[in-house]
Design an enzyme around this catalytic site. Structure first.
Site: not given
Ligand code: GLC
Ligand code: GLC
Length: 651
Positions: A282, A284, A326, A520
Site C-alpha cells: 500500500r 501511502d 492510497e 482518528r
Molecule cells: C491525506 C490522505 C487521506 C487522509 C488524510 C489524513 O489527505 O490522503 O487519506 O485521510 O491525509 O487524515
Molecule cells: C495517509 C495515512 C494517514 C496519514 C497520512 C500521512 O493518508 O492513511 O493515516 O496520516 O498518510 O502519512
C-alpha cells in the site's frame, strides 16, 4: 518496445554491472528488463534526463533491481511466474480483505499468528497490517512517520515475526498487505538526521529552504492537511536553521522525488519488503509525490510518472507484487492512479474507492440514494487489469470528497449539503443518533471531515444505551447493508477490524497527550477478545453482525458475477430510497445478479418495468442468494423491506 537509444544504454549498463551481479543466472530478470527498459528509460529520462549524473543514476537503478532479484527467495520467484500466467488473479471474487493494527488486533505481530484462525473463520483472506515500522514514540502519526524503513517497531515485534507471519499466511492462501510510506519520513529517520547535521547529500533528499521566500510561494496554492494540529506546509528546523517542507505533521518531512537517489532508495525499500513475502504494497499518500509552485502539489503529472517507474521496475524484479494507491482524491483524479490510456494498470493495480465510501455515508445520512446514484453513474470505468478497494471505514477520517457537480445533480446545494452531513454524523442534526467526531476542521475554509467507528456512526452505541430494540436492530441492519454494498459492487471489499463485532468509539485516546488532538484515534480500537467471543452466543449483537458477515463473505465467494471486470450496470429505479445495479458473470452473461438495497425506514417498491437494462430477467423465478428466500413481488413491483438488501438471481 524496441528503441535504439534505450537499447544501447541498456547494453552499456549491462557491461558495467559489477562482476558479482554478472555472474548470476538472471535469465528471467533480463527478459523482463529487456521488455520494460524502453518504458523505464523514457520515464527516467523525462524525470531526470537533464542531470549530469543521469547515466550513473540509471546504472544505480538497474543494479538495485538486479540485487533485489538475486535476493528474491525461490518460492516468491515461482509465485511471480504463476501470477504472470494468471495475471487477472486479483480480480476474482474470492478475495475479501481486512485492515488492522497488529497491536490493536493481537497485541503484537507474534500473537497475530494465533489470530489467523479468527480471520479465516470470518472468511478474510487478504490482511492489511497497518504500519509496523520503527517510529518515534509520540510522533508516529499512527505509524506513518517512519524512522527506519527496514526495521519493525520494537513495540510490535521483529523482522523475523513478520517473516514468519508472511510464511504462515502464504501457506493458508492469505495475502499480506503492508504499507510503504513513500511520501515522507519521520524527522528522526537517519536521512533527516544527517540532513540536520548539514550533509548536503541528505538535505537534497528533502525540500529544504534557507528562508521563507519559496515556502511562501508554495503556501499560496497548497491546502492544509492537518489544519488543527499542524497548520501550514513548512516547519522551521532549529538545528539546521532552515525551513523543511512538512505537508502532514511537522515531524513528517516530505521526500524530494526530483532527486533520483530518493526514487532509487524507495524502490529498494519496496523490493526489500516484496522479498520478505509481502503480496501487496500500500503506497501511502501517493497523490502528494510531486511538488510544484503554483499548484496544490497533489495529483501532478510527475507523481504519476514516478509511480509508473516504480511499477515498471517492480515488474522486472518481482512482477507478482501489486500496488495499492492510497490517493484520497476526486474520482476523475483517482482513476489516473491505475495509469491512463492503458488496459493493464501502469501504476497501481488497486486503488481505494474513497468516493464510493463517502457516497455510501451520504445515503446513510439522507436515507436516500440520489447522490449515491449520481456518484456511481459518474465513476469512471476502471482499466481492465485493475480493481477497487471498496471500504466503509479505515484508520483515517471520512472526507466528503464527492464532486460538487454530482451534489448539484442530486438536487442539493454543495456547501449546505456538506454541512448537513457533518452535523448529521457528529450528532448535531436533530434526530441523528450518529456519534462521529469532527476531524481536520478548518476555520479558514469551513471544511471538516469525520472520525468515528462504523457502529457509532450508524448509532449502535446510542441505541444500546437507550435500550431501544428497534433502534439496535436498525443499526445492525445498517452495518450489514453497507457491507452488502462493498461485497457486491465490484472490487475487493476491505473490512475494518472491529466492525465485524460492532466495535464502538473508544475515547481512551484522550488520555494520551500525543493522541488527544487527533480524533482518528477514536476508531483505532484494541480488540476486546472477550467481547469477540460473544460472536458464538445466540442473540448478541456480536453474533448477529459476525455471523451475517461471515455468511455474506461465503456467499460472495460463490458468485462469479461479483468478480471485477467492469461488469456492473447501474439501474435508474425511479425510487430515491433504493440503489440497484446488476452484476454479470463475464464468462456466462446469462448469469446476472440484481443487487437492490433500501436505505430507508419504510418498505420501498421497485418498479420492475424500469429495469430496461435487465431484459428477460425472470422475476417469477427470483431468489435472494443471501437468505435463500423469494422476495415479495406485487403487481410488477418488488417490495424491499426497510434497510434490507437483496442479491437476486433468476437461475
Ligand atoms: C491525506 C490522505 C487521506 C487522509 C488524510 C489524513 O489527505 O490522503 O487519506 O485521510 O491525509 O487524515
Ligand atoms: C495517509 C495515512 C494517514 C496519514 C497520512 C500521512 O493518508 O492513511 O493515516 O496520516 O498518510 O502519512
Amino acid at each position: 518496445m524496441y528503441e535504439q537509444v534505450s537499447h544501447s544504454l541498456l547494453n552499456e549498463i549491462l557491461n558495467e554491472l559489477k562482476p558479482d551481479i554478472k555472474r548470476r543466472d538472471l535469465r528471467h530478470f533480463y527478459t523482463r528488463l529487456g521488455a520494460n527498459f524502453y518504458a523505464i528509460h523514457s520515464l527516467f529520462h523525462t524525470l531526470y534526463g537533464d542531470r549530469d549524473d543521469f547515466r550513473a543514476q540509471a546504472l544505480n537503478l538497474v543494479e538495485t533491481m538486479a540485487r533485489q532479484y538475486i535476493e528474491r527467495p525461490d518460492p516468491l520467484k515461482k509465485s511471480d511466474i504463476n501470477r504472470e500466467k494468471n495475471h487477472n488473479w486479483f480480480l476474482a471474487q474470492k478475495w475479501v480483505g481486512m485492515a488492522l493494527y497488529s497491536n490493536g488486533f493481537s497485541g503484537n505481530l507474534q500473537n497475530m499468528q494465533t489470530r489467523i484462525d479468527y480471520l479465516e473463520e470470518l472468511g478474510v483472506n487478504l490482511v492489511h497490517i497497518m504500519p509496523i515500522l520503527a517510529c518515534p514514540e509520540g510522533h508516529s502519526d499512527g505509524g506513518y512517520a517512519v524512522s527506519n524503513f527496514r526495521k519493525v517497531d520494537n513495540r510490535i515485534g521483529k523482522l523475523e515475526d513478520i517473516q514468519a507471519l508472511a510464511d504462515q499466511m502464504r501457506a493458508r492462501d492469505i495475502l499480506l498487505v503492508l504499507d510503504v510510506v513513500v511520501n515522507h519520513t519521520s524527522n528522526e529517520h537517519s536521512w533527516a538526521k544527517k540532513a540536520k547535521q548539514g550533509e548536503k547529500k541528505y538535505q537534497d533528499y528533502y525540500y529544504i529552504f534557507d528562508n521563507r521566500e519559496i515556502p511562501d510561494m508554495f503556501e499560496e496554492s497548497m491546502p492544509e492537511i492537518f489544519p488543527e494540529n499542524s497548520p501550514g506546509n513548512f516547519t522551521w528546523d532549529e538545528e539546521m536553521q532552515k525551513w523543511v517542507m512538512t505537508v502532514f505533521h511537522d515531524y513528517q518531512w516530505d521526500l524530494n522525488y526530483s532527486n533520483p537517489a530518493v526514487l532509487i532508495e524507495m524502490l529498494d525499500i519496496i523490493l526489500f519488503w516484496g522479498n520478505r513475502g509481502v503480496d501487496i504494497l500500500r503506497l501511502d499518500a501517493v497523490a502528494f509525490l510531486w511538488k510544484k509552485i503554483g499548484s496544490t502539489c497533489q495529483n501532478e503529472r510527475e507523481a504519476h510518472l514516478i509511480l509508473q517507474l516504480l511499477k515498471d521496475c517492480c515488474q522486472v524484479t518481482a512482477p507478482g507484487i501489486l500496488f495499492i494507491a492510497e490517493a484520497i482524491v476526486a474520482p476523475v483524479e483517482v482513476i489516473k492512479y491505475f495509469g491512463e490510456d492503458a488496459i493493464n494498470a501502469k501504476e497501481c493495480e488497486i486503488a481505494y474507492n474513497a468516493t464510493f465510501m463517502a457516497l455510501l455515508w451520504d445515503a446513510v445520512a439522507t436515507k436516500n440514494t440520489r447522490l449515491l446514484y449520481q456518484g456511481i453513474k459518474n465513476l469512471p470505468d476502471k482499466l481492465e487489469r485493475a480493481t477497487w478497494l471498496n471500504y466503509l471505514r479505515c484508520h483515517d477520517d471520512i472526507g466528503l470528497g464527492f464532486d460538487d457537480n454530482d451534489i448539484i445533480l442530486a438536487g442539493y446545494e454543495p456547501k449546505s449539503h456538506r454541512k448537513f452531513l457533518i452535523d448529521y454524523f457528529t450528532g448535531k442534526f436533530d434526530g441523528s443518533i450518529a456519534r462521529g467526531l469532527p476531524f481536520g476542521a478548518n476555520e479558514k475554509t469551513a471544511d471538516s471531515r469525520i472520525s468515528g467507528s462504523l457502529a457509532s456512526l450508524v448509532g449502535l452505541d446510542a441505541a444500546m444505551e437507550s435500550g431501544d430494540k428497534a433502534a439496535i436492530e436498525r443499526a445492525i441492519k445498517h452495518i450489514l447493508l453497507l457491507h452488502s454494498m462493498i461485497m457486491s459492487f465490484g472490487g475487493i471489499p476491505l473490512l475494518y477490524y472491529g466492525d465485524e463485532i460492532g466495535t464502538i468509539n473508544d475515547f481512551s485516546y484522550r488520555d494520551d497527550p500525543h493522541k488527544a488532538g487527533d480524533s482518528r484515534w477514536v476508531h483505532r480500537p484494541v480488540i476486546d477478545w472477550e467481547k469477540a467471543e460473544l460472536r458464538h452466543k445466540q442473540g448478541t449483537v456480536e453474533m448477529q453482525i459476525f455471523s451475517a458477515l461471515k455468511k455474506m463473505i461465503a456467499v460472495r465467494k460463490l458468485i462469479p458475477a461479483f468478480a471485477d471486470f467492469n461488469n456492473r450496470q447501474l439501474h435508474d429505479t425511479g425510487n430515491h430510497h433504493l440503489c440497484a445495479f446488476s452484476r454479470i458473470n463475464p464468462h456466462h452473461p446469462e448469469e446476472r445478479i440484481l443487487v437492490v438495497v433500501n436505505f430507508d425506514y419504510s418498505p420501498q417498491h421497485l418498479d420492475l418495468t424500469r429495469l430496461s437494462k435487465l431484459p428477460s430477467f425472470q422475476f417469477n423465478k427470483v431468489k435472494d442468494l443471501y437468505t435463500g428466500e423469494t422476495p415479495s413481488i406485487f403487481k410488477n413491483e418488488l417490495v424491499v423491506p426497510p434497510f434490507r438488501f437483496y442479491w437476486l438471481t433468476d437461475l
